[in-house]
Design a protein around this motif. Sequence first.
Motif, PDB file in Angstrom:
ATOM      1  N   TRP A 133      14.387  60.922 -14.076  1.00 47.54           N
ATOM      2  CA  TRP A 133      15.181  60.070 -13.190  1.00 47.54           C
ATOM      3  C   TRP A 133      16.610  59.966 -13.699  1.00 47.54           C
ATOM      4  O   TRP A 133      17.566  60.063 -12.918  1.00 47.54           O
ATOM      5  CB  TRP A 133      14.569  58.669 -13.103  1.00 47.54           C
ATOM      6  N   LEU A 134      16.777  59.789 -15.001  1.00 51.80           N
ATOM      7  CA  LEU A 134      18.105  59.598 -15.573  1.00 51.80           C
ATOM      8  C   LEU A 134      18.973  60.838 -15.395  1.00 51.80           C
ATOM      9  O   LEU A 134      20.145  60.751 -15.012  1.00 51.80           O
ATOM     10  CB  LEU A 134      18.000  59.236 -17.056  1.00 51.80           C
ATOM     11  N   VAL A 135      18.407  62.007 -15.663  1.00 50.96           N
ATOM     12  CA  VAL A 135      19.185  63.247 -15.636  1.00 50.96           C
ATOM     13  C   VAL A 135      19.384  63.770 -14.211  1.00 50.96           C
ATOM     14  O   VAL A 135      20.476  64.199 -13.849  1.00 50.96           O
ATOM     15  CB  VAL A 135      18.504  64.324 -16.506  1.00 50.96           C
ATOM     16  N   LYS A 136      18.327  63.696 -13.396  1.00 48.69           N
ATOM     17  CA  LYS A 136      18.414  64.305 -12.063  1.00 48.69           C
ATOM     18  C   LYS A 136      18.206  63.307 -10.932  1.00 48.69           C
ATOM     19  O   LYS A 136      18.985  63.252  -9.976  1.00 48.69           O
ATOM     20  CB  LYS A 136      17.390  65.439 -11.940  1.00 48.69           C
ATOM     21  N   GLY A 137      17.172  62.502 -11.013  1.00 50.11           N
ATOM     22  CA  GLY A 137      16.806  61.642  -9.909  1.00 50.11           C
ATOM     23  C   GLY A 137      17.783  60.522  -9.622  1.00 50.11           C
ATOM     24  O   GLY A 137      17.840  60.015  -8.502  1.00 50.11           O
ATOM     25  N   ARG A 138      18.573  60.137 -10.602  1.00 53.16           N
ATOM     26  CA  ARG A 138      19.507  59.028 -10.402  1.00 53.16           C
ATOM     27  C   ARG A 138      20.496  59.328  -9.283  1.00 53.16           C
ATOM     28  O   ARG A 138      20.731  58.515  -8.397  1.00 53.16           O
ATOM     29  CB  ARG A 138      20.251  58.725 -11.703  1.00 53.16           C
ATOM     30  N   ASP A 139      21.112  60.519  -9.306  1.00 55.11           N
ATOM     31  CA  ASP A 139      22.093  60.882  -8.277  1.00 55.11           C
ATOM     32  C   ASP A 139      22.012  62.354  -7.887  1.00 55.11           C
ATOM     33  O   ASP A 139      22.902  62.872  -7.240  1.00 55.11           O
ATOM     34  CB  ASP A 139      23.513  60.560  -8.752  1.00 55.11           C
ATOM     35  N   TYR A 140      20.920  63.019  -8.256  1.00 50.40           N
ATOM     36  CA  TYR A 140      20.727  64.445  -7.971  1.00 50.40           C
ATOM     37  C   TYR A 140      21.913  65.277  -8.469  1.00 50.40           C
ATOM     38  O   TYR A 140      22.302  66.262  -7.851  1.00 50.40           O
ATOM     39  CB  TYR A 140      20.451  64.680  -6.487  1.00 50.40           C
ATOM     40  N   MET A 141      22.459  64.851  -9.592  1.00 48.56           N
ATOM     41  CA  MET A 141      23.509  65.589 -10.307  1.00 48.56           C
ATOM     42  C   MET A 141      24.700  65.919  -9.408  1.00 48.56           C
ATOM     43  O   MET A 141      25.289  66.986  -9.492  1.00 48.56           O
ATOM     44  CB  MET A 141      22.933  66.865 -10.923  1.00 48.56           C
ATOM     45  N   ILE A 142      25.061  64.974  -8.546  1.00 46.44           N
ATOM     46  CA  ILE A 142      26.137  65.197  -7.582  1.00 46.44           C
ATOM     47  C   ILE A 142      27.465  65.465  -8.282  1.00 46.44           C
ATOM     48  O   ILE A 142      28.378  66.081  -7.717  1.00 46.44           O
ATOM     49  CB  ILE A 142      26.244  63.982  -6.634  1.00 46.44           C
ATOM     50  N   ARG A 143      27.572  65.046  -9.542  1.00 49.87           N
ATOM     51  CA  ARG A 143      28.796  65.279 -10.315  1.00 49.87           C
ATOM     52  C   ARG A 143      29.080  66.765 -10.504  1.00 49.87           C
ATOM     53  O   ARG A 143      30.211  67.153 -10.811  1.00 49.87           O
ATOM     54  CB  ARG A 143      28.669  64.602 -11.676  1.00 49.87           C
ATOM     55  N   LEU A 173       8.451  66.292 -20.035  1.00 51.02           N
ATOM     56  CA  LEU A 173       9.555  65.340 -20.044  1.00 51.02           C
ATOM     57  C   LEU A 173       9.069  63.991 -19.533  1.00 51.02           C
ATOM     58  O   LEU A 173       8.320  63.931 -18.547  1.00 51.02           O
ATOM     59  CB  LEU A 173      10.684  65.834 -19.134  1.00 51.02           C
ATOM     60  N   PRO A 174       9.473  62.908 -20.166  1.00 51.73           N
ATOM     61  CA  PRO A 174       9.081  61.589 -19.658  1.00 51.73           C
ATOM     62  C   PRO A 174       9.705  61.308 -18.301  1.00 51.73           C
ATOM     63  O   PRO A 174      10.802  61.777 -17.991  1.00 51.73           O
ATOM     64  CB  PRO A 174       9.598  60.625 -20.731  1.00 51.73           C
ATOM     65  N   SER A 175       8.995  60.529 -17.503  1.00 50.25           N
ATOM     66  CA  SER A 175       9.425  60.249 -16.133  1.00 50.25           C
ATOM     67  C   SER A 175      10.822  59.640 -16.088  1.00 50.25           C
ATOM     68  O   SER A 175      11.645  60.038 -15.256  1.00 50.25           O
ATOM     69  CB  SER A 175       8.412  59.321 -15.464  1.00 50.25           C
ATOM     70  N   PHE A 176      11.105  58.688 -16.976  1.00 46.49           N
ATOM     71  CA  PHE A 176      12.400  58.013 -16.921  1.00 46.49           C
ATOM     72  C   PHE A 176      13.543  58.978 -17.211  1.00 46.49           C
ATOM     73  O   PHE A 176      14.646  58.822 -16.675  1.00 46.49           O
ATOM     74  CB  PHE A 176      12.443  56.836 -17.915  1.00 46.49           C
ATOM     75  N   LEU A 177      13.292  60.004 -18.041  1.00 51.14           N
ATOM     76  CA  LEU A 177      14.345  60.961 -18.373  1.00 51.14           C
ATOM     77  C   LEU A 177      14.662  61.845 -17.171  1.00 51.14           C
ATOM     78  O   LEU A 177      15.833  62.172 -16.929  1.00 51.14           O
ATOM     79  CB  LEU A 177      13.917  61.814 -19.568  1.00 51.14           C
ATOM     80  N   ILE A 217      10.550  62.197  -8.089  1.00 55.44           N
ATOM     81  CA  ILE A 217       9.653  61.770  -7.013  1.00 55.44           C
ATOM     82  C   ILE A 217       9.889  60.280  -6.808  1.00 55.44           C
ATOM     83  O   ILE A 217       9.319  59.442  -7.505  1.00 55.44           O
ATOM     84  CB  ILE A 217       8.175  62.049  -7.359  1.00 55.44           C
ATOM     85  N   GLY A 218      10.769  59.955  -5.870  1.00 56.49           N
ATOM     86  CA  GLY A 218      11.150  58.560  -5.705  1.00 56.49           C
ATOM     87  C   GLY A 218      11.766  58.033  -6.984  1.00 56.49           C
ATOM     88  O   GLY A 218      12.687  58.644  -7.540  1.00 56.49           O
ATOM     89  N   PRO A 219      11.256  56.912  -7.521  1.00 53.17           N
ATOM     90  CA  PRO A 219      11.828  56.355  -8.751  1.00 53.17           C
ATOM     91  C   PRO A 219      11.268  56.983 -10.023  1.00 53.17           C
ATOM     92  O   PRO A 219      11.598  56.546 -11.121  1.00 53.17           O
ATOM     93  CB  PRO A 219      11.425  54.881  -8.652  1.00 53.17           C
ATOM     94  N   ARG A 220      10.432  58.009  -9.868  1.00 52.61           N
ATOM     95  CA  ARG A 220       9.784  58.625 -11.035  1.00 52.61           C
ATOM     96  C   ARG A 220      10.065  60.123 -11.030  1.00 52.61           C
ATOM     97  O   ARG A 220      10.969  60.592 -10.364  1.00 52.61           O
ATOM     98  CB  ARG A 220       8.286  58.330 -11.016  1.00 52.61           C
ATOM     99  N   GLY A 221       9.290  60.869 -11.785  1.00 48.85           N
ATOM    100  CA  GLY A 221       9.463  62.315 -11.792  1.00 48.85           C
ATOM    101  C   GLY A 221       8.540  62.988 -12.776  1.00 48.85           C
ATOM    102  O   GLY A 221       8.008  62.350 -13.700  1.00 48.85           O
ATOM    103  N   GLU A 272      10.134  66.760  -3.539  1.00 49.98           N
ATOM    104  CA  GLU A 272      11.262  65.825  -3.637  1.00 49.98           C
ATOM    105  C   GLU A 272      11.558  65.171  -2.297  1.00 49.98           C
ATOM    106  O   GLU A 272      11.815  63.958  -2.228  1.00 49.98           O
ATOM    107  CB  GLU A 272      12.487  66.563  -4.175  1.00 49.98           C
ATOM    108  N   VAL A 273      11.538  65.949  -1.217  1.00 50.77           N
ATOM    109  CA  VAL A 273      11.783  65.378   0.108  1.00 50.77           C
ATOM    110  C   VAL A 273      10.712  64.347   0.449  1.00 50.77           C
ATOM    111  O   VAL A 273      11.008  63.237   0.925  1.00 50.77           O
ATOM    112  CB  VAL A 273      11.823  66.482   1.187  1.00 50.77           C
ATOM    113  N   ALA A 274       9.453  64.690   0.216  1.00 48.43           N
ATOM    114  CA  ALA A 274       8.368  63.762   0.511  1.00 48.43           C
ATOM    115  C   ALA A 274       8.484  62.494  -0.330  1.00 48.43           C
ATOM    116  O   ALA A 274       8.269  61.380   0.174  1.00 48.43           O
ATOM    117  CB  ALA A 274       7.014  64.437   0.269  1.00 48.43           C
ATOM    118  N   GLY A 275       8.840  62.661  -1.602  1.00 47.38           N
ATOM    119  CA  GLY A 275       8.999  61.501  -2.470  1.00 47.38           C
ATOM    120  C   GLY A 275      10.124  60.590  -2.021  1.00 47.38           C
ATOM    121  O   GLY A 275       9.988  59.362  -2.004  1.00 47.38           O
ATOM    122  N   GLU A 276      11.254  61.193  -1.635  1.00 45.63           N
ATOM    123  CA  GLU A 276      12.378  60.397  -1.151  1.00 45.63           C
ATOM    124  C   GLU A 276      12.034  59.697   0.160  1.00 45.63           C
ATOM    125  O   GLU A 276      12.376  58.521   0.364  1.00 45.63           O
ATOM    126  CB  GLU A 276      13.618  61.282  -0.970  1.00 45.63           C
TER     127      GLU A 276
END
Length: 408
Positions: free
Chosen positions: A387-397, A381-385, A368-372, A172-176
């Motif tokens: 991103w939607l669940v975790k990669g969008r904001d790393y579940m900061i909520r 799990l599909p890549s977009f899902l 991994i960046g905009p994917r996963g 994740e760090v490398a991807g970001e």
Amino acid sequence: MSETQNFIILGGSGAGLGVAHSFLKHIEPELRKLGKKYHLYIIDSSSHFFWNTGSPRSVVSAALLPAEKLFAPIADGFKSYDSSLYTVIHGTAVSWDVGGRTVTVELANDQNTQTTLPYYALVLATGTRTPSPATSLHGDHTITKAAIEDLNKKFASAVSVIVSGGGPTGVEVAGEAGHFLNGSAGWFSSRPSNPKAKVTLVTNRDKLLPVLSKPRALTAEIYLNQVGVDVVYNVSVVSSTTDADGKTTVHLSNGEQWTADVYIPAWGITPNSSYAPADLKNDQGYIKTNHATLRAEAAGPRVYVAGDVGDYSRGGFHNLYATIPVIVANIKRDLLEAATSSDGSDSQPNEPDRLFTPNNSETQAVPIGPRGVGAVNGWGLPSFLIWLVKGRDYMIRNVSATVNGNMV
């Protein structure tokens, strides 16, 4: 009302806070009805909870995820309860007298001041730490916050980055880092067209992400390549040195030396268990635990182990949050039996224990960046899902939900 018994929780991570809120919400009221008085102590070396899940993005740039959003004061999460029922202590457990059933804590505000507390029930939830203070707590949260801000400054002008470790944090760090510095490959391209930095991920294994299948691990490498990250397998970082200019030279197991503007070690974890007697830990320092009941049986009655400091833990949220109901159920069972016992507090309850069953399936989600890549119970799990669940904001909520007890 009987004398007050101390219920002590060492650790203010997700596991410790989950047990603390569960106790105050669901167990203490029932004990009070039986005329039993308990006082909860939550003890942690940091005054603030740290959402380390978000660190892979936060370490790269405050513009992506400010460090401030990863922290929340632990004490603030308990303001809805009667203040006479609990105490939050900012301090570090330095010793544990198993026979005397006490823990000694060094207070954070004065390193020469210690306090020793007796316990009737004890939960060990001190967790683990990573090599870098930017990705896990190494004491108070101010240390981690400063480490993240230092990396932010380095990333702002970095043209070379090395990340060691092929697990989720390293990937994740490398991807970001790659996405932030190099952007992403266009349609029908395997790499960014105009990369600004050389980003390298080093792992001592022959594949990335050990929990996931080889095809998904290979997909992870493809996604890393698409943000300009190169992956080097079967090589480990033996040591590293940082010069006065802030550049770091890593010494590799193959004899090579590489120098980079930014180096982030993301391999290996160490249990925070220095306070525990050696005979209660395994060779790696994890607390020996009954893997079904989550009790530290060798430590005597009413001692429980929550989260990654236990030798049963595989890590991951799906297992962490699955342990809390088990521990809470067994704590409630034990304390209610003691409260109603007429011949001693350590009598065996009649009702069976609640047992923990770990989820050892292929379950993990890695942005991994905009994917996963990832899977749940072996199903991809599909890549977009991801991103939607975790990669969008790393579940900061989940920061406020964890600290305030809404997760339980």
